[in-house]
Design an enzyme around this catalytic site. Structure first.
Site, PDB file in Angstrom:
ATOM      1  N   LYS A 267       1.063  -1.282  -0.101  1.00 38.16           N
ATOM      2  CA  LYS A 267       0.060  -0.087  -0.103  1.00 38.16           C
ATOM      3  C   LYS A 267       0.896   1.194  -0.020  1.00 38.16           C
ATOM      4  O   LYS A 267       2.034   1.193   0.415  1.00 38.16           O
ATOM      5  CB  LYS A 267      -0.888  -0.078   1.296  1.00 38.16           C
ATOM      6  CG  LYS A 267      -2.173  -1.048   1.398  1.00 38.16           C
ATOM      7  CD  LYS A 267      -2.940  -0.925   2.521  1.00 38.16           C
ATOM      8  CE  LYS A 267      -3.934  -1.871   2.459  1.00 38.16           C
ATOM      9  NZ  LYS A 267      -5.135  -1.558   1.658  1.00 38.16           N
ATOM     10  N   ARG A 341     -10.377 -11.346   1.665  1.00 32.29           N
ATOM     11  CA  ARG A 341     -11.338 -12.363   1.237  1.00 32.29           C
ATOM     12  C   ARG A 341     -10.629 -13.833   1.076  1.00 32.29           C
ATOM     13  O   ARG A 341     -11.417 -14.837   1.096  1.00 32.29           O
ATOM     14  CB  ARG A 341     -11.948 -11.937  -0.284  1.00 32.29           C
ATOM     15  CG  ARG A 341     -10.654 -11.926  -1.120  1.00 32.29           C
ATOM     16  CD  ARG A 341     -10.922 -10.980  -2.509  1.00 32.29           C
ATOM     17  NE  ARG A 341     -11.152  -9.687  -1.988  1.00 32.29           N
ATOM     18  CZ  ARG A 341     -11.485  -8.653  -3.105  1.00 32.29           C
ATOM     19  NH1 ARG A 341     -11.557  -9.211  -4.117  1.00 32.29           N
ATOM     20  NH2 ARG A 341     -11.457  -7.339  -2.730  1.00 32.29           N
TER      21      ARG A 341
HETATM   22  N1  BES Z   1      -8.344  -3.731   4.109  1.00 30.89           N
HETATM   23  C1  BES Z   1      -8.334  -3.263   2.772  1.00 30.89           C
HETATM   24  C2  BES Z   1      -9.631  -2.465   2.678  1.00 30.89           C
HETATM   25  C3  BES Z   1      -9.786  -1.215   3.434  1.00 30.89           C
HETATM   26  C4  BES Z   1      -9.474   0.065   2.776  1.00 30.89           C
HETATM   27  C5  BES Z   1     -10.358  -1.234   4.695  1.00 30.89           C
HETATM   28  C6  BES Z   1      -9.621   1.037   3.406  1.00 30.89           C
HETATM   29  C7  BES Z   1     -10.423  -0.083   5.143  1.00 30.89           C
HETATM   30  C8  BES Z   1     -10.035   1.272   4.477  1.00 30.89           C
HETATM   31  C9  BES Z   1      -8.468  -4.523   2.002  1.00 30.89           C
HETATM   32  O1  BES Z   1      -7.577  -5.487   2.367  1.00 30.89           O
HETATM   33  C10 BES Z   1      -7.666  -4.132   0.662  1.00 30.89           C
HETATM   34  O2  BES Z   1      -6.739  -3.609   0.353  1.00 30.89           O
HETATM   35  N2  BES Z   1      -8.641  -4.046  -0.183  1.00 30.89           N
HETATM   36  C11 BES Z   1      -8.161  -3.614  -1.582  1.00 30.89           C
HETATM   37  C12 BES Z   1      -8.899  -4.666  -2.619  1.00 30.89           C
HETATM   38  C13 BES Z   1      -8.207  -4.589  -3.809  1.00 30.89           C
HETATM   39  C14 BES Z   1      -6.802  -5.062  -4.039  1.00 30.89           C
HETATM   40  C15 BES Z   1      -9.195  -5.725  -4.832  1.00 30.89           C
HETATM   41  C16 BES Z   1      -8.934  -2.205  -1.861  1.00 30.89           C
HETATM   42  O3  BES Z   1      -9.866  -1.875  -1.482  1.00 30.89           O
HETATM   43  O4  BES Z   1      -8.119  -1.563  -2.697  1.00 30.89           O
HETATM   44 MN    MN Z   2      -5.584  -5.362   1.798  1.00 30.61          MN
END
Ligand code: BES
Ligand code: MN
Ligand code: ZN
Length: 491
Positions: A267, A341
């Site tokens: 990230k 997921r």
């Molecule tokens: N934990 C994150 C989602 C999230 C984002 C929670 C902001 C709370 C605040 C999750 O694991 C994630 O990184 N999701 C990705 C999914 C994508 C790579 C398909 C996302 O939302 O970008």
């Molecule tokens: Mn994630």
């Protein structure tokens, strides 16, 4: 904090702050106004309009046993809801605390559509939610006033509501504290310890699987996410036997991602610190089970939490890898940041294979949930319309709000992989929240399952009068209410 029901008169109750909740255009109770020589009548309608969350503090100068009276606005009578009442109660309790009040009493609201027990329930929830302080690691702390005793005014008819509100709020606050806690103080091992502690206190059966246990169970997806971590994973299974323990079980499954760096698909730096709250779904399961046990809800409820952090390392799982989990289905990894997921798929498969008749799962799954719905309603994705409706209604009754997202067959195409049964998803893809939810549905077989994507609600930004900045405990209340309804259905 002591919480009690009291049927003392407003003019007799001796507390630091007596809170009078008033809708717009409603005068303060006549006996209080008279005792204060008409002060309330001067203030109400002039300095105090009764708008939602408005507060005016009056000093009683010895004319009442209560040292101060706090006028608390509820907004327009026809707009008062369980949620707005809870919010107002939290704001009022915090204002009373700020004024130095150690003992407070909350009068019954007049001219609102909620039954007294219901109103008392949401007032109790709001007071305990508003007054809760998140854990802190500051070494120098200034003395802060604390409320020690709360009285909810009303007769026997409100007692059950207060009891319910208290159990729910304590569950929510437990969840808030867990999700707020930094990743280094809340590893998967520590999260499991906290779950065990709660279960011991509440008489809930609990099993914790370590890495070896996860291998034996075949939790390949949880283990893959854990591969880059120095911390062992934990798989937590809690069984609350409120209906004898023979099932059918209601399964509550929560994402226990103790810190989400994104892994190899790392990230951006900004805001990454906040990913300590990525176990908000797991926290909601733990908080809800505590409340369910305290309320002795007559249902068998299974809480399932796959827990790990998600870290980049030479040993990490990688984009392109193909992995199978407990359901047996194979997954092509497209982003190691779509890890929630993966671990949930194993948790859900476990629940579906171990006697759960219906499942609800909560997770901070996709940033796209915030794009679609903002921090107002969480996204619902399901494989069964009737069960989804029930969870939607449970959320409303519990003072939370979800919104049903579609699950047409065509959406499953978003998950197509040229090499495996499905991909786990990539950033900036269409219908991100739906795709994340439907991925989960592919691991439960035919068991009715509803997914709550709480990513946009699990965290509150600073500057709210109702609660401190930080974890909110979102999802906890819906879980508890759904368990209550499940109990009624299974008798
Ligand atoms: N934990 C994150 C989602 C999230 C984002 C929670 C902001 C709370 C605040 C999750 O694991 C994630 O990184 N999701 C990705 C999914 C994508 C790579 C398909 C996302 O939302 O970008
Ligand atoms: Mn994630
Ligand atoms: Zn995550």
């Amino acid at each position: 904090m002591k919480v009690a029901v009291s049927n003392q008169a407003l003019t007799e109750i001796a507390v630091d702050v007596l809170i009078l909740p008033l809708t717009e255009g409603t005068p303060a109770p006549a006996e209080v106004n008279e005792a204060l020589d008409g002060l309330c009548a001067q203030v109400v309608g002039a300095d105090f309009k009764g708008e939602m969350g408005e507060t005016v503090l009056l000093y009683t100068a010895g004319k009442l046993p209560a040292r101060k009276v706090l006028l608390l606005g509820l907004g327009k009578a026809e707009k008062v809801t369980n949620r707005s009442l809870r919010r107002a109660a939290g704001i009022g309790a915090r204002a009373a605390r700020r004024s130095g009040g150690r003992s407070i009493a909350f009068a019954q609201p007049q001219s609102v559509a909620l039954a007294p027990a219901e109103a008392a329930r949401f007032i109790t929830e709001g007071v305990l939610h508003g007054l809760y302080r998140l854990p802190s690691w500051k070494t120098e702390r200034k003395e802060q006033p604390e409320v020690e005793a709360v009285q909810i005014l009303g007769g026997d008819e409100v007692a059950a509501g207060v009891e319910w509100g208290r159990a729910v709020a304590e569950g929510v606050n437990l969840a808030r504290g867990l999700a707020w806690t930094p990743g280094n103080h809340m590893t998967a091992t520590m999260l499991a310890e906290r779950a065990v502690l709660m279960c011991r206190e509440c008489g809930i059966e609990v099993t914790v699987y370590d890495r070896k246990g996860c291998e034996e169970l075949g939790l390949g997806l949880l283990l893959a996410v854990n591969q880059g971590s120095r911390e062992e994973p934990r798989f937590i299974v809690m069984r609350y036997k409120g209906a004898g323990g023979q099932g059918p079980w209601l399964g509550l499954v929560g994402k226990g991602l103790t810190f989400d760096s994104g892994g190899i698909s790392i990230k951006p730096t900004d805001g990454m610190w906040n990913m300590k709250m990525d176990m908000g779904g797991a926290a909601a399961v733990i908080g809800a089970l505590r409340a369910i046990a305290r309320l002795k809800i007559r249902a068998d409820v299974m809480g399932v939490i796959p827990a790990t952090d998600n870290m980049p390392d030479g040993g990490s799982y990688k984009p392109g890898d193909v992995i199978a989990g407990l359901s047996g289905k194979t997954v092509e990894i497209r982003s190691t940041d779509a890890e929630g997921r993966l671990i949930l798929a194993d948790g859900l498969a476990y629940a579906a294979r171990n006697g759960c008749q219906k499942i609800i799962t909560a997770s901070t799954l996709t940033g796209a949930a915030n794009i679609a719905l903002g921090p107002i309603r969480f996204g619902l994705v399901a494989n069964d319309d009737a069960w989804e409706d029930e969870v939607y209604e449970a959320a409303e009754a519990a003072g939370e709000r979800g919104w049903r997202l579609p699950h047409d067959e065509e959406y499953y195409d978003l998950l197509k992989s040229p090499i495996a049964d499905m991909i786990n998803g990539t950033r900036n893809r269409a219908a991100g929240t739906v795709a994340g939810g439907l991925f989960l549905m592919r691991h439960v077989g035919n068991t009715p399952c509803v997914h709550m994507d709480i990513a946009a609600l699990a965290w509150k930004s600073p500057g709210d009068e109702y609660e401190d900045e930080g974890a909110t405990g979102a999802g906890t209340r819906t879980f508890v209410e759904a368990a209550r309804r499940f109990a009624e259905g299974s008798h």
